[in-house]
Every structure is written in structure tokens, then in C-alpha cells.
Design a protein around this motif. Structure first.
Motif, mmCIF file in Angstrom:
data_model
loop_
_atom_site.group_PDB
_atom_site.id
_atom_site.type_symbol
_atom_site.label_atom_id
_atom_site.label_comp_id
_atom_site.label_asym_id
_atom_site.label_seq_id
_atom_site.Cartn_x
_atom_site.Cartn_y
_atom_site.Cartn_z
ATOM 1 N N GLY A 31 -9.392 4.785 5.487
ATOM 2 C CA GLY A 31 -10.110 4.086 4.461
ATOM 3 C C GLY A 31 -10.789 2.923 5.167
ATOM 4 O O GLY A 31 -11.909 2.621 5.034
ATOM 5 N N GLU A 69 -17.645 -1.338 -1.469
ATOM 6 C CA GLU A 69 -16.639 -2.312 -2.178
ATOM 7 C C GLU A 69 -15.376 -1.999 -1.281
ATOM 8 O O GLU A 69 -14.882 -1.010 -1.005
ATOM 9 C CB GLU A 69 -16.635 -1.723 -3.573
ATOM 10 N N LEU A 70 -14.576 -3.277 -1.366
ATOM 11 C CA LEU A 70 -13.295 -3.251 -0.611
ATOM 12 C C LEU A 70 -12.116 -2.878 -1.722
ATOM 13 O O LEU A 70 -12.319 -3.565 -2.853
ATOM 14 C CB LEU A 70 -12.886 -4.350 -0.002
ATOM 15 N N GLU A 71 -11.105 -2.359 -1.317
ATOM 16 C CA GLU A 71 -10.017 -2.220 -2.324
ATOM 17 C C GLU A 71 -9.195 -3.483 -2.071
ATOM 18 O O GLU A 71 -9.374 -4.224 -1.276
ATOM 19 C CB GLU A 71 -9.225 -1.125 -1.916
ATOM 20 N N GLU A 72 -8.551 -3.881 -3.086
ATOM 21 C CA GLU A 72 -7.849 -5.145 -3.230
ATOM 22 C C GLU A 72 -6.873 -5.286 -1.941
ATOM 23 O O GLU A 72 -6.822 -6.349 -1.380
ATOM 24 C CB GLU A 72 -6.955 -5.212 -4.451
ATOM 25 N N TRP A 73 -6.231 -4.201 -1.583
ATOM 26 C CA TRP A 73 -5.460 -4.672 -0.458
ATOM 27 C C TRP A 73 -6.259 -4.614 1.133
ATOM 28 O O TRP A 73 -5.686 -5.439 1.867
ATOM 29 C CB TRP A 73 -4.326 -3.296 -0.061
ATOM 30 N N GLN A 74 -7.402 -4.260 0.983
ATOM 31 C CA GLN A 74 -8.138 -4.558 2.128
ATOM 32 C C GLN A 74 -8.697 -5.868 2.089
ATOM 33 O O GLN A 74 -8.638 -6.724 3.109
ATOM 34 C CB GLN A 74 -9.575 -3.674 1.829
ATOM 35 N N LYS A 75 -8.918 -6.554 1.113
ATOM 36 C CA LYS A 75 -9.257 -7.893 0.890
ATOM 37 C C LYS A 75 -8.115 -8.646 1.356
ATOM 38 O O LYS A 75 -8.304 -9.842 2.015
ATOM 39 C CB LYS A 75 -9.637 -8.368 -0.536
ATOM 40 N N VAL A 83 0.892 -1.345 -0.143
ATOM 41 C CA VAL A 83 -0.054 0.088 0.118
ATOM 42 C C VAL A 83 0.930 1.326 -0.018
ATOM 43 O O VAL A 83 1.801 1.496 0.847
ATOM 44 C CB VAL A 83 -0.930 -0.072 1.179
#
Length: 122
Positions: A77, A98-104, A67
Motif C-alpha cells: 500500500g 488519498e492516504l489511509e488514516e494509518w498512513q497519515k 493496522v
């Protein structure tokens, strides 16, 4: 002089700890809590320390996910994620942002399932 170097080093460490606690208070929106009993004071310090530790682990993990944004913005965020109730034809659903990819990836990194975008509750 070794004693002077030791004093300077300890002062730097104190400054880092104070900075970490300032950051901690921002992250968890802590307010001053006044305790008078030793047991409560020790418990409060333990909670603050554990929160600081969790913050440091999150900082490391978020950085490890590549990130680019500063930790504080990443935390904002995460804090800004919302889940709302909606009702369609008498059925209730939970709908999350919707989640960002890093959050997933962060969810998965800690062994947590990524929550579904839509969840029927009735």
C-alpha cells in the motif's frame, strides 16, 4: 545436552536471519550484487542490515498503529502511493493519492508532515 541445544538455538537464529533477508529482498526488490573488494562487501552488508532494521522498525510501528492487514500488504500500500503532475490553465500541480488514516499516522509518527493532496508548483 547443552551443546546440542546451543547448536539448535543458533540454527533457529540463522533461519530467522535468512528469512529476514529474503523478506528484505522482497521489500526493496534487491538483486544480487557481486563485490570483490572487502570495503564494498562490508558496505553492502551494512546497507542490507540498515534496510532490515528499518523494515523491522516499520513493521513494529505499523502494527502499533493497529493496522490489521499483514505487513507485506501494508508495504504494498505504501509502495503503491502515487503522485501525478496535472496542468490546469497553464498552472502545474502535483496531485497525490488519498492516504489511509494509518498512513497519515505513520508520517506523523516519524515526525514528517503529511504531504498535501494538491500542491501548486508554478
Amino acid at each position: 545436552n547443552e551443546d546440542l541445544a546451543e547448536v539448535v538455538e543458533r540454527y533457529k537464529e540463522l533461519s530467522q536471519v535468512e528469512g529476514a533477508f529474503r523478506e528484505l529482498k522482497d521489500v526493496i526488490s534487491a538483486r544480487p550484487i557481486h563485490h570483490w573488494k572487502g570495503r564494498r562487501i562490508r558496505s553492502h552488508i551494512r546497507i542490507c542490515f540498515l534496510t532490515l532494521l528499518i523494515s523491522m522498525i516499520l513493521r513494529k510501528e505499523i502494527k502499533g498503529l493497529g493496522v490489521e492487514e499483514p505487513f507485506e500488504e501494508a508495504m504494498e500500500g505504501l509502495k503503491g502511493l502515487r503522485v501525478d503532475w496535472i496542468e490546469v490553465k497553464g498552472k502545474r500541480f502535483l496531485l497525490r493519492d488519498e492516504l489511509e488514516e494509518w498512513q497519515k499516522k505513520l508520517f506523523k509518527r516519524f515526525g514528517m508532515k503529511v504531504p498535501p493532496t494538491v500542491l501548486e508548483t508554478s
